[in-house]
Write an enzyme that holds these catalytic residues in place. Structure first.
Site, mmCIF file in Angstrom:
data_model
loop_
_atom_site.group_PDB
_atom_site.id
_atom_site.type_symbol
_atom_site.label_atom_id
_atom_site.label_comp_id
_atom_site.label_asym_id
_atom_site.label_seq_id
_atom_site.Cartn_x
_atom_site.Cartn_y
_atom_site.Cartn_z
ATOM 1 N N GLN A 174 -0.509 -0.042 -11.245
ATOM 2 C CA GLN A 174 0.453 -1.110 -11.543
ATOM 3 C C GLN A 174 0.270 -1.605 -12.979
ATOM 4 O O GLN A 174 1.227 -1.858 -13.704
ATOM 5 C CB GLN A 174 0.236 -2.269 -10.557
ATOM 6 C CG GLN A 174 1.339 -3.309 -10.575
ATOM 7 C CD GLN A 174 2.637 -2.801 -9.981
ATOM 8 O OE1 GLN A 174 2.636 -1.906 -9.157
ATOM 9 N NE2 GLN A 174 3.745 -3.356 -10.424
ATOM 10 N N VAL A 209 9.173 -4.999 -13.437
ATOM 11 C CA VAL A 209 7.882 -4.485 -12.965
ATOM 12 C C VAL A 209 7.024 -5.682 -12.552
ATOM 13 O O VAL A 209 6.897 -6.631 -13.327
ATOM 14 C CB VAL A 209 7.141 -3.718 -14.091
ATOM 15 C CG1 VAL A 209 5.856 -3.091 -13.562
ATOM 16 C CG2 VAL A 209 8.042 -2.651 -14.705
ATOM 17 N N ALA A 210 6.436 -5.625 -11.366
ATOM 18 C CA ALA A 210 5.588 -6.743 -10.941
ATOM 19 C C ALA A 210 4.347 -6.815 -11.825
ATOM 20 O O ALA A 210 3.760 -5.791 -12.181
ATOM 21 C CB ALA A 210 5.181 -6.584 -9.486
ATOM 22 N N SER A 265 1.788 -7.490 -7.210
ATOM 23 C CA SER A 265 2.690 -6.548 -6.548
ATOM 24 C C SER A 265 2.347 -6.430 -5.068
ATOM 25 O O SER A 265 1.191 -6.231 -4.700
ATOM 26 C CB SER A 265 2.580 -5.160 -7.181
ATOM 27 O OG SER A 265 3.245 -4.210 -6.360
ATOM 28 N N ASP A 314 8.965 1.335 -0.450
ATOM 29 C CA ASP A 314 10.261 1.509 -1.107
ATOM 30 C C ASP A 314 10.921 2.722 -0.473
ATOM 31 O O ASP A 314 10.384 3.832 -0.546
ATOM 32 C CB ASP A 314 10.090 1.754 -2.614
ATOM 33 C CG ASP A 314 9.621 0.503 -3.346
ATOM 34 O OD1 ASP A 314 9.720 -0.599 -2.777
ATOM 35 O OD2 ASP A 314 9.161 0.638 -4.496
ATOM 36 N N GLU A 371 16.401 -6.039 -4.397
ATOM 37 C CA GLU A 371 15.867 -4.676 -4.236
ATOM 38 C C GLU A 371 16.239 -4.147 -2.850
ATOM 39 O O GLU A 371 15.492 -4.336 -1.896
ATOM 40 C CB GLU A 371 14.338 -4.660 -4.415
ATOM 41 C CG GLU A 371 13.899 -4.966 -5.833
ATOM 42 C CD GLU A 371 12.454 -4.582 -6.126
ATOM 43 O OE1 GLU A 371 12.092 -4.578 -7.305
ATOM 44 O OE2 GLU A 371 11.686 -4.263 -5.183
ATOM 45 N N HIS A 373 13.213 -2.209 -0.960
ATOM 46 C CA HIS A 373 11.830 -2.668 -0.754
ATOM 47 C C HIS A 373 11.679 -3.396 0.592
ATOM 48 O O HIS A 373 12.293 -4.426 0.816
ATOM 49 C CB HIS A 373 11.421 -3.584 -1.912
ATOM 50 C CG HIS A 373 10.006 -4.075 -1.831
ATOM 51 N ND1 HIS A 373 9.004 -3.649 -2.693
ATOM 52 C CD2 HIS A 373 9.406 -4.961 -0.995
ATOM 53 C CE1 HIS A 373 7.868 -4.258 -2.390
ATOM 54 N NE2 HIS A 373 8.081 -5.059 -1.363
HETATM 55 ZN ZN LIG Z 1 8.781 -2.010 -3.963
#
Ligand SMILES: [Zn+2]
Length: 274
Positions: free
Chosen positions: A150, A179-180, A185, A194, A242, A245
């Site tokens: 990440q 982006v987390a 995340s 995902d 999203e 997700h």
């Molecule tokens: Zn995700």
């Protein structure tokens, strides 16, 4: 609210410090210097690095002065995820609720090269099997992601923005829209998936129009999952819509959350957990 804001600005400082630290190494190591010809450009990069170093030093100083509440929160979440009982299902991980970087769930393979927390394996397998039995073609494009991965995705994206002329803090803000921030995340919990259509792998709004996304949005709660970042809720979740997700929260909570239309943040607040 005031507390959230405090946490956010503090988080930002920590991340800016860490990332700026990584960036200085990164910029030097990726050989940007050697590919840049001409002294003007080189001076520009050197100035940039000098200012990054200055920001890093300031941020580190403030970080030392402001204590350790976020770290405690991150460790508490890791602790809850590791415990017996069902509390792990409801652990909140978002920008103001980070997860300790050292937390690694007990992993099991869901699909080739895709791992999840072993406690959700059976439900996730059943969900995918039922989708496939319904004639659909789902593709799990991401499951468990560790902190280092990440961090490298975040860092790379931030470098892109900086080389386009953004200041480190602006680059940080721009990056976290897609982006987390490392440590925030949900994929680090091993409880997030995902899922896209195998015929349409783009992570964009049009994903929601695929037959797969429609099926998962309608049926995921039966298997203990929720659509974690619904449309119109970005201000609550901090994450854009999203339609791919999914987060495991257990069957009971998944049913309640889906029926109520709440986000996990709102649900936890209403039930007085957070
Ligand atoms: Zn995700």
């Amino acid at each position: 609210m005031a507390l959230n804001h405090k946490i956010e600005s503090r988080m930002k400082k920590i991340m800016a410090a860490g990332l700026a630290g990584g960036l200085i190494v990164g910029v030097a190591a990726t050989g940007i210097f050697t590919t840049v010809t001409g002294n003007t450009k080189e001076k520009e990069y050197q100035d940039k690095i000098t200012s990054l170093e200055k920001e890093l030093k300031n941020a580190q100083k403030e970080e030392e002065e402001t204590g350790t509440d976020l770290e405690v929160m991150a460790q508490t979440s890791a602790q809850q995820l590791s415990e017996q009982g069902d509390a792990w299902q409801m652990v909140l991980v978002n920008e103001s609720h980070p997860l300790d970087a050292s937390y690694v769930p007990e992993l099991a393979e869901l699909e080739p090269d895709r791992q999840v927390d072993v406690r959700i394996l059976e439900d996730a397998q059943q969900m995918l099997a039922d989708a496939r039995n319904a004639g659909l073609n789902p593709y799990v494009c991401s499951a468990y992601r560790n902190y280092d991965y990440q961090r490298s995705v975040f860092n790379d994206t931030m470098v892109d923005w900086i080389t386009q002329g953004y200041t480190p803090l602006d680059a940080y803000d721009e990056t976290k829209k897609s982006v987390a921030v490392p440590g925030t995340s949900e994929h680090a919990t091993g409880l997030a998936l995902d899922i896209t259509s195998a015929d349409y792998a783009q992570l964009d709004d049009a994903q929601a129009d695929t037959a797969e996304a429609k099926w998962f949005a309608e049926n995921c709660w039966k298997y203990g999952f929720i659509l974690r970042y619904p449309p119109e809720k970005s201000d609550v979740t901090g994450i854009i819509y999203e339609p791919w997700h999914y987060r495991y929260v257990g069957k009971e909570a998944a049913k309640e959350i889906t029926e109520s239309g709440l986000t996990l943040e709102e649900y936890l607040e209403q039930s007085g957990v957070k």
